[in-house]
Design a protein around this motif. Sequence first.
Motif, PDB file in Angstrom:
ATOM      1  N   ILE A 176       0.838  -1.206   0.000  1.00  0.00           N
ATOM      2  CA  ILE A 176       0.000   0.000   0.000  1.00  0.00           C
ATOM      3  C   ILE A 176       0.877   1.262   0.000  1.00  0.00           C
ATOM      4  O   ILE A 176       2.089   1.155   0.039  1.00  0.00           O
ATOM      5  CB  ILE A 176      -0.919   0.029   1.239  1.00  0.00           C
ATOM      6  N   LYS A 177       0.237   2.407  -0.048  1.00  0.00           N
ATOM      7  CA  LYS A 177       1.007   3.653  -0.067  1.00  0.00           C
ATOM      8  C   LYS A 177       1.582   3.911   1.318  1.00  0.00           C
ATOM      9  O   LYS A 177       1.086   3.410   2.316  1.00  0.00           O
ATOM     10  CB  LYS A 177       0.102   4.827  -0.462  1.00  0.00           C
ATOM     11  N   SER A 178       2.615   4.720   1.378  1.00  0.00           N
ATOM     12  CA  SER A 178       3.287   4.981   2.654  1.00  0.00           C
ATOM     13  C   SER A 178       2.393   5.726   3.637  1.00  0.00           C
ATOM     14  O   SER A 178       2.629   5.692   4.827  1.00  0.00           O
ATOM     15  CB  SER A 178       4.580   5.748   2.439  1.00  0.00           C
ATOM     16  N   ASN A 179       1.374   6.385   3.123  1.00  0.00           N
ATOM     17  CA  ASN A 179       0.479   7.112   4.021  1.00  0.00           C
ATOM     18  C   ASN A 179      -0.675   6.230   4.508  1.00  0.00           C
ATOM     19  O   ASN A 179      -1.590   6.699   5.152  1.00  0.00           O
ATOM     20  CB  ASN A 179      -0.058   8.371   3.344  1.00  0.00           C
ATOM     21  N   GLY A 180      -0.614   4.952   4.157  1.00  0.00           N
ATOM     22  CA  GLY A 180      -1.633   4.019   4.623  1.00  0.00           C
ATOM     23  C   GLY A 180      -2.818   3.814   3.706  1.00  0.00           C
ATOM     24  O   GLY A 180      -3.691   2.993   3.985  1.00  0.00           O
ATOM     25  N   GLU A 181      -2.840   4.533   2.589  1.00  0.00           N
ATOM     26  CA  GLU A 181      -3.973   4.389   1.676  1.00  0.00           C
ATOM     27  C   GLU A 181      -3.783   3.274   0.661  1.00  0.00           C
ATOM     28  O   GLU A 181      -2.671   2.920   0.311  1.00  0.00           O
ATOM     29  CB  GLU A 181      -4.183   5.683   0.881  1.00  0.00           C
TER      30      GLU A 181
END
Length: 113
Positions: free
Chosen positions: A59-64
């Motif tokens: 997933i993306k590093s920002n949690g999305e």
Amino acid sequence: MSDQRKLQIYHTIKLVPEGKVASYAQIADLAGLPRRARLVGYYLKQLESTNTIPWHRVIKSNGEIAFPNDSEMAKKQCQYLLSEGVSVTNFRINMKKYQWMPEIVDILYNLKF
DNA sequence: CACGTGACATATC
DNA sequence: CGATATGCCACGT
């Protein structure tokens, strides 16, 4: 060839355990390709439907979730994650709780002495 | 060879 | 939390 990087990336993703997630950037770093998160996305896009790679744990590093929220892929990814115990709320994951911390980090730490 | 694109990321405000 | 800017790089056109 770039095939080497591809295999290295796939291999690294296979190491992510069930119930955990890793960011594109983290996979790139562990695969020996720092700052190349986009390359991970590029190679994941090449996957065949018959693969055994746990792509849903990336997933993306920002949690999305990386897919558009209204897409079928996003729904599928959420479903897979939920089925293995990762809580997903509004296409977002709590990284603090589920981010994968590879054992190799500990091994390297111990080797320092 | 020049640009635009994209399953991304980080820094700053 | 959101918005902008900039970095990154393989590929297609």
